[in-house]
Design a protein around this motif. Structure first.
Motif, PDB file in Angstrom:
ATOM      1  N   THR A 188       0.854  -1.182   0.000  1.00  0.00           N
ATOM      2  CA  THR A 188       0.000   0.000   0.000  1.00  0.00           C
ATOM      3  C   THR A 188       0.889   1.231   0.000  1.00  0.00           C
ATOM      4  OG1 THR A 188      -1.690  -1.148   1.316  1.00  0.00           O
ATOM      5  CG2 THR A 188      -1.825   1.255   1.199  1.00  0.00           C
TER       6      THR A 188
ATOM      7  N   LEU B  29       0.705   5.398   0.162  1.00  0.00           N
ATOM      8  CA  LEU B  29      -0.153   6.541   0.466  1.00  0.00           C
ATOM      9  C   LEU B  29       0.629   7.825   0.213  1.00  0.00           C
ATOM     10  CD1 LEU B  29      -2.641   7.992   1.695  1.00  0.00           C
ATOM     11  CD2 LEU B  29      -1.629   7.593   3.955  1.00  0.00           C
TER      12      LEU B  29
ATOM     13  N   LEU C  82      -3.691   6.858  -3.312  1.00  0.00           N
ATOM     14  CA  LEU C  82      -3.302   5.534  -2.829  1.00  0.00           C
ATOM     15  C   LEU C  82      -3.088   4.614  -4.006  1.00  0.00           C
ATOM     16  CD1 LEU C  82      -5.815   6.447  -0.537  1.00  0.00           C
ATOM     17  CD2 LEU C  82      -4.441   4.695   0.605  1.00  0.00           C
TER      18      LEU C  82
ATOM     19  N   VAL D 214      -4.405  -2.335  -2.618  1.00  0.00           N
ATOM     20  CA  VAL D 214      -5.410  -1.277  -2.546  1.00  0.00           C
ATOM     21  C   VAL D 214      -6.689  -1.697  -3.275  1.00  0.00           C
ATOM     22  CG1 VAL D 214      -5.940   1.084  -3.268  1.00  0.00           C
ATOM     23  CG2 VAL D 214      -3.702   0.556  -2.290  1.00  0.00           C
TER      24      VAL D 214
ATOM     25  N   THR E 236      -6.082   3.306   6.673  1.00  0.00           N
ATOM     26  CA  THR E 236      -5.206   2.676   5.684  1.00  0.00           C
ATOM     27  C   THR E 236      -4.146   1.814   6.348  1.00  0.00           C
ATOM     28  OG1 THR E 236      -5.544   4.520   4.148  1.00  0.00           O
ATOM     29  CG2 THR E 236      -3.629   3.110   3.764  1.00  0.00           C
TER      30      THR E 236
ATOM     31  N   ILE F 169     -10.445   0.413   2.237  1.00  0.00           N
ATOM     32  CA  ILE F 169      -9.414   0.965   1.344  1.00  0.00           C
ATOM     33  C   ILE F 169      -8.434  -0.117   0.912  1.00  0.00           C
ATOM     34  CG2 ILE F 169      -7.398   2.505   1.327  1.00  0.00           C
ATOM     35  CD1 ILE F 169      -9.124   4.493   2.911  1.00  0.00           C
TER      36      ILE F 169
END
Length: 379
Positions: free
Chosen positions: A277, A279, A306, A311, A347, A376
């Motif tokens: 992930t 961000l 993101l 994701v 997240t 998410i």
């Protein structure tokens, strides 16, 4: 000098000279990877995730309005410099959040970055960072996080120890010395392994001009994160997002570099991308209207990006307030409708399988968990 002391010195010296700066790694026990990319300077969310269908957008932006955005849905488009992210969006591996802001409501870069990284509600309220507190919630694989930067970013300062290596002006060790030291440690199981790690770091080196290239930074970060025994948390600092003048070309270049950085992460991580992930967030946004010098001034709400194989993408999350004069914050800015702190907490909790409310209390003690931001990250 004893052998172990020399190895420590050599490993630190080679790392400081050759590894790309502005990256921070943290070691935790997990198959998941989390990368936080900070956009220092207040990135313009309105020209990154473009509200092309809002009737006030073109009027406010004038010549800065993006007319050839990559269409995402019936309201929003993506800046054309983010073609790689556009493909990830189509593959449901990118998600965008608009109208998002931290609790900070003034327009100072230093204060805004302090609030974003510390997780407080006002500048200098907290001395440690939310990323350090996140690392403290996770089982440790090693005792230290590593910052390849002159100073440790506030987000990773705190109880968890972080070592900092900055580029050095010292000359590179000659090849003859490297070979002799390698031979010296061949018979020592522990030191031989440590020396090999140092040599792997050395091999990732590049000339100074390449170290600053966004794609090279992404490639370097991925080379560490992809290792089976490597770090699982990284922070990458980017700067140059303060576009008071000449924004059209400058923002296009900034976003193109960001796109290349994320693409290099995806390529370099290989199979590990499915567990990753990324961000991307900034301290605050920019004014809804263009100024008189072809730029925008300090604003409030912006957009967060993101990306990653983990994701749950292919969508734009927004409680869109609109850009009509009556809807603007203080008559000038995109109004904040989503909480950046809550977005970060959700997240990271979903990335590492943590309780989201406990994560919110730990990372942002004065914030509130938002169930509306859930889903998410894929399970």
């Amino acid at each position: 000098m004893k052998r172990r002391q020399f190895l420590t010195f050599a490993s630190a010296g080679l790392g400081s000279m050759l590894i790309a700066p502005r990256i921070v790694f943290a070691n935790v026990e997990s198959d998941r990877r989390f990368v936080f990319i900070i956009q220092r300077g207040a990135a313009d969310g309105l020209n990154t995730i473009v509200p092309y269908a809002d009737p006030a957008y073109g009027k406010l932006r004038g010549g800065l309005a993006i007319e050839d955005s990559i269409r995402l849905d019936g309201m929003f488009g993506l800046h054309p410099s983010l073609a790689g992210l556009g493909k990830l969006y189509q593959e449901q591996q990118a998600l965008f959040v608009h109208g998002v802001a931290s609790p900070y409501r003034e327009r100072s870069h230093f204060d805004g970055q302090n609030v974003l990284e510390s997780g407080g509600t006002s500048p200098y309220q907290r001395k440690d960072g939310w990323l350090n507190r996140l690392v403290g919630m996770l089982p440790q694989s090693q005792s230290e996080a590593i910052a390849f930067a002159p100073t440790i970013p506030l987000a990773l300062r705190g109880d968890r120890t972080v070592a900092s290596f900055a580029p050095s002006a010292l000359p590179e060790a000659p090849d003859d010395l490297i070979l002799r030291v390698g031979k010296l440690y061949e018979a020592d199981e522990q030191l031989h392994s440590l020396w090999n790690t140092a040599m792997e770091a050395r091999a990732l080196g590049a000339p100074e001009e390449k170290r600053r290239d966004a794609a090279s930074v992404g490639k370097t970060a991925a080379s560490f994160l992809a290792r089976p025994d490597g770090p699982r948390v990284a922070m990458i600092e980017t700067s140059g997002w303060d576009t008071h003048s000449g924004q059209a070309g400058r923002l296009a270049n900034q976003l193109r570099a960001l796109d290349a950085l994320i693409d290099a992460l995806r390529t370099g991580l290989g199979d590990a991308w499915a567990q990753t992930t990324v961000l991307v967030a900034t301290e605050f946004g920019r004014t809804a209207a263009a100024n008189g010098t072809g730029g925008t001034d300090h604003g409030t709400a912006s957009a967060a990006l993101l990306a990653g194989g983990a994701v749950n993408g292919g969508r734009v999350m927004a409680d869109w307030p609109g850009l009509a004069t009556s809807a603007l914050y203080e008559g000038r800015d995109l109004a904040p409708t989503l909480d950046l702190d809550a977005l970060i907490a959700v997240t990271t909790a979903e990335t590492f399988g943590l309780d989201p409310q406990r994560t919110m209390r730990t990372l942002f003690p004065d914030g509130r968990h938002s169930a509306a931001l859930s889903g998410i990250v894929r399970n």
